[in-house]
Scaffold this motif. Structure first.
Motif, PDB file in Angstrom:
ATOM      1  N   LEU A  19       0.809  -1.221   0.000  1.00 26.97           N
ATOM      2  CA  LEU A  19       0.000   0.000   0.000  1.00 26.97           C
ATOM      3  C   LEU A  19       0.846   1.276   0.000  1.00 26.97           C
ATOM      4  O   LEU A  19       0.312   2.367  -0.161  1.00 26.97           O
ATOM      5  CB  LEU A  19      -0.941   0.009   1.209  1.00 26.97           C
ATOM      6  N   ARG A  20       2.148   1.149   0.162  1.00 21.50           N
ATOM      7  CA  ARG A  20       3.013   2.326   0.232  1.00 21.50           C
ATOM      8  C   ARG A  20       2.892   3.239  -0.990  1.00 21.50           C
ATOM      9  O   ARG A  20       2.798   4.462  -0.839  1.00 21.50           O
ATOM     10  CB  ARG A  20       4.462   1.906   0.441  1.00 21.50           C
ATOM     11  N   PRO A  21       2.868   2.729  -2.223  1.00 19.66           N
ATOM     12  CA  PRO A  21       2.717   3.640  -3.375  1.00 19.66           C
ATOM     13  C   PRO A  21       1.409   4.443  -3.315  1.00 19.66           C
ATOM     14  O   PRO A  21       1.387   5.619  -3.675  1.00 19.66           O
ATOM     15  CB  PRO A  21       2.730   2.704  -4.589  1.00 19.66           C
ATOM     16  N   LEU A  22       0.337   3.820  -2.851  1.00 17.64           N
ATOM     17  CA  LEU A  22      -0.936   4.524  -2.722  1.00 17.64           C
ATOM     18  C   LEU A  22      -0.825   5.634  -1.669  1.00 17.64           C
ATOM     19  O   LEU A  22      -1.280   6.763  -1.890  1.00 17.64           O
ATOM     20  CB  LEU A  22      -2.045   3.543  -2.345  1.00 17.64           C
ATOM     21  N   HIS A  23      -0.207   5.321  -0.538  1.00 19.01           N
ATOM     22  CA  HIS A  23      -0.023   6.309   0.528  1.00 19.01           C
ATOM     23  C   HIS A  23       0.840   7.475   0.040  1.00 19.01           C
ATOM     24  O   HIS A  23       0.502   8.646   0.270  1.00 19.01           O
ATOM     25  CB  HIS A  23       0.624   5.634   1.749  1.00 19.01           C
ATOM     26  N   GLU A  24       1.934   7.176  -0.655  1.00 16.05           N
ATOM     27  CA  GLU A  24       2.800   8.237  -1.170  1.00 16.05           C
ATOM     28  C   GLU A  24       2.075   9.104  -2.192  1.00 16.05           C
ATOM     29  O   GLU A  24       2.252  10.325  -2.223  1.00 16.05           O
ATOM     30  CB  GLU A  24       4.070   7.633  -1.766  1.00 16.05           C
ATOM     31  N   ARG A  25       1.252   8.488  -3.030  1.00 13.92           N
ATOM     32  CA  ARG A  25       0.478   9.256  -4.024  1.00 13.92           C
ATOM     33  C   ARG A  25      -0.530  10.174  -3.333  1.00 13.92           C
ATOM     34  O   ARG A  25      -0.698  11.329  -3.718  1.00 13.92           O
ATOM     35  CB  ARG A  25      -0.242   8.301  -4.985  1.00 13.92           C
ATOM     36  N   LEU A  26      -1.179   9.671  -2.303  1.00  8.37           N
ATOM     37  CA  LEU A  26      -2.145  10.475  -1.560  1.00  8.37           C
ATOM     38  C   LEU A  26      -1.448  11.667  -0.897  1.00  8.37           C
ATOM     39  O   LEU A  26      -1.950  12.791  -0.929  1.00  8.37           O
ATOM     40  CB  LEU A  26      -2.859   9.616  -0.521  1.00  8.37           C
ATOM     41  N   ARG A  31      -0.098  17.481  -0.822  1.00  9.62           N
ATOM     42  CA  ARG A  31       0.912  18.546  -0.848  1.00  9.62           C
ATOM     43  C   ARG A  31       0.565  19.626  -1.867  1.00  9.62           C
ATOM     44  O   ARG A  31       0.958  20.772  -1.726  1.00  9.62           O
ATOM     45  CB  ARG A  31       2.285  17.970  -1.183  1.00  9.62           C
ATOM     46  N   ALA A  32      -0.168  19.264  -2.906  1.00  8.23           N
ATOM     47  CA  ALA A  32      -0.537  20.220  -3.943  1.00  8.23           C
ATOM     48  C   ALA A  32      -1.708  21.112  -3.515  1.00  8.23           C
ATOM     49  O   ALA A  32      -1.975  22.122  -4.158  1.00  8.23           O
ATOM     50  CB  ALA A  32      -0.903  19.476  -5.227  1.00  8.23           C
ATOM     51  N   ARG A  33      -2.386  20.770  -2.446  1.00  7.59           N
ATOM     52  CA  ARG A  33      -3.521  21.574  -1.986  1.00  7.59           C
ATOM     53  C   ARG A  33      -3.030  22.797  -1.223  1.00  7.59           C
ATOM     54  O   ARG A  33      -1.962  22.790  -0.631  1.00  7.59           O
ATOM     55  CB  ARG A  33      -4.455  20.742  -1.126  1.00  7.59           C
ATOM     56  N   SER A  34      -3.841  23.824  -1.231  1.00  6.87           N
ATOM     57  CA  SER A  34      -3.422  25.078  -0.599  1.00  6.87           C
ATOM     58  C   SER A  34      -3.594  25.086   0.910  1.00  6.87           C
ATOM     59  O   SER A  34      -3.011  25.926   1.590  1.00  6.87           O
ATOM     60  CB  SER A  34      -4.197  26.241  -1.207  1.00  6.87           C
ATOM     61  N   LYS A  35      -4.422  24.184   1.445  1.00  9.13           N
ATOM     62  CA  LYS A  35      -4.597  24.149   2.895  1.00  9.13           C
ATOM     63  C   LYS A  35      -4.915  22.741   3.363  1.00  9.13           C
ATOM     64  O   LYS A  35      -5.552  21.970   2.658  1.00  9.13           O
ATOM     65  CB  LYS A  35      -5.673  25.126   3.346  1.00  9.13           C
ATOM     66  N   ASP A  71     -12.045  19.638  -4.447  1.00  4.43           N
ATOM     67  CA  ASP A  71     -11.288  18.397  -4.376  1.00  4.43           C
ATOM     68  C   ASP A  71     -12.022  17.375  -3.520  1.00  4.43           C
ATOM     69  O   ASP A  71     -12.749  17.735  -2.591  1.00  4.43           O
ATOM     70  CB  ASP A  71      -9.919  18.646  -3.719  1.00  4.43           C
ATOM     71  N   PRO A  72     -11.805  16.095  -3.790  1.00  5.35           N
ATOM     72  CA  PRO A  72     -12.413  15.065  -2.936  1.00  5.35           C
ATOM     73  C   PRO A  72     -11.709  15.034  -1.584  1.00  5.35           C
ATOM     74  O   PRO A  72     -10.567  15.477  -1.441  1.00  5.35           O
ATOM     75  CB  PRO A  72     -12.162  13.775  -3.719  1.00  5.35           C
ATOM     76  N   PRO A  73     -12.392  14.524  -0.553  1.00  3.73           N
ATOM     77  CA  PRO A  73     -11.770  14.447   0.764  1.00  3.73           C
ATOM     78  C   PRO A  73     -10.644  13.414   0.786  1.00  3.73           C
ATOM     79  O   PRO A  73     -10.648  12.453   0.032  1.00  3.73           O
ATOM     80  CB  PRO A  73     -12.917  14.035   1.682  1.00  3.73           C
ATOM     81  N   ALA A  74      -9.700  13.649   1.666  1.00  2.00           N
ATOM     82  CA  ALA A  74      -8.593  12.705   1.850  1.00  2.00           C
ATOM     83  C   ALA A  74      -8.090  12.839   3.281  1.00  2.00           C
ATOM     84  O   ALA A  74      -8.108  13.926   3.848  1.00  2.00           O
ATOM     85  CB  ALA A  74      -7.465  13.010   0.877  1.00  2.00           C
ATOM     86  N   SER A  75      -7.639  11.739   3.854  1.00  2.00           N
ATOM     87  CA  SER A  75      -7.130  11.781   5.222  1.00  2.00           C
ATOM     88  C   SER A  75      -6.110  10.674   5.465  1.00  2.00           C
ATOM     89  O   SER A  75      -6.409   9.683   6.115  1.00  2.00           O
ATOM     90  CB  SER A  75      -8.275  11.673   6.223  1.00  2.00           C
TER      91      SER A  75
END
Length: 141
Positions: A19-26, A31-35, A71-75
């Protein structure tokens, strides 16, 4: 019959590896989001060399632009084996909404984040102040 602890640890290690590639992509997307919102929690971490545990941190990051159709939610979460502000710094590049944890101003001072503090924690201070010295009601004239 319950699975052996070593078996469970092996499964968790394999799952984390895949799952590491998925976590790194997330994390890259966040990081690209402003807040972002970040919160941390201390956790015990095994330290076999000392024969006891040490204090580590789990950082949870959250972003949700769905109310504004952005953007969709992410956590995602990140685990850091030491309780140092560097754990949070690994992701920050913009505005970070945080609580009153003392590591956050250090990140802002180093230019790693612009802080937006949580209103709940600010409001708590006003409540404690009011509870300690309640306002006197005005006398009727």
């Amino acid at each position: 019959m319950a699975a052996d602890r070593a078996t469970l640890a092996n499964w968790a290690g394999h799952a984390a590896f895949h799952l590491r590639p998925l976590h790194e992509r997330l994390l890259t997307v966040l990081r690209a989001r402003s807040k972002l919102f970040a919160d941390e929690m201390t956790v015990p971490v095994l330290d076999p060399s000392r024969g006891r545990t040490k204090t580590g941190e789990v950082w949870a990051y959250a972003a949700d632009g769905t109310p504004w159709r952005l953007d969709p939610p992410a956590s995602p979460m990140s685990m850091h084996p030491t309780a140092k502000p560097s754990g949070c710094a690994a992701i920050l590049l913009g505005v970070l909404q945080v609580d009153g944890y003392n590591a956050h101003p250090k990140l802002a001072k180093r230019g790693e984040a612009e802080l937006a503090f949580c209103w709940k924690h600010v409001r708590r201070n006003f409540y404690e102040l009011a509870a300690a010295a309640p306002l006197r009601s005005r006398a009727k004239r």
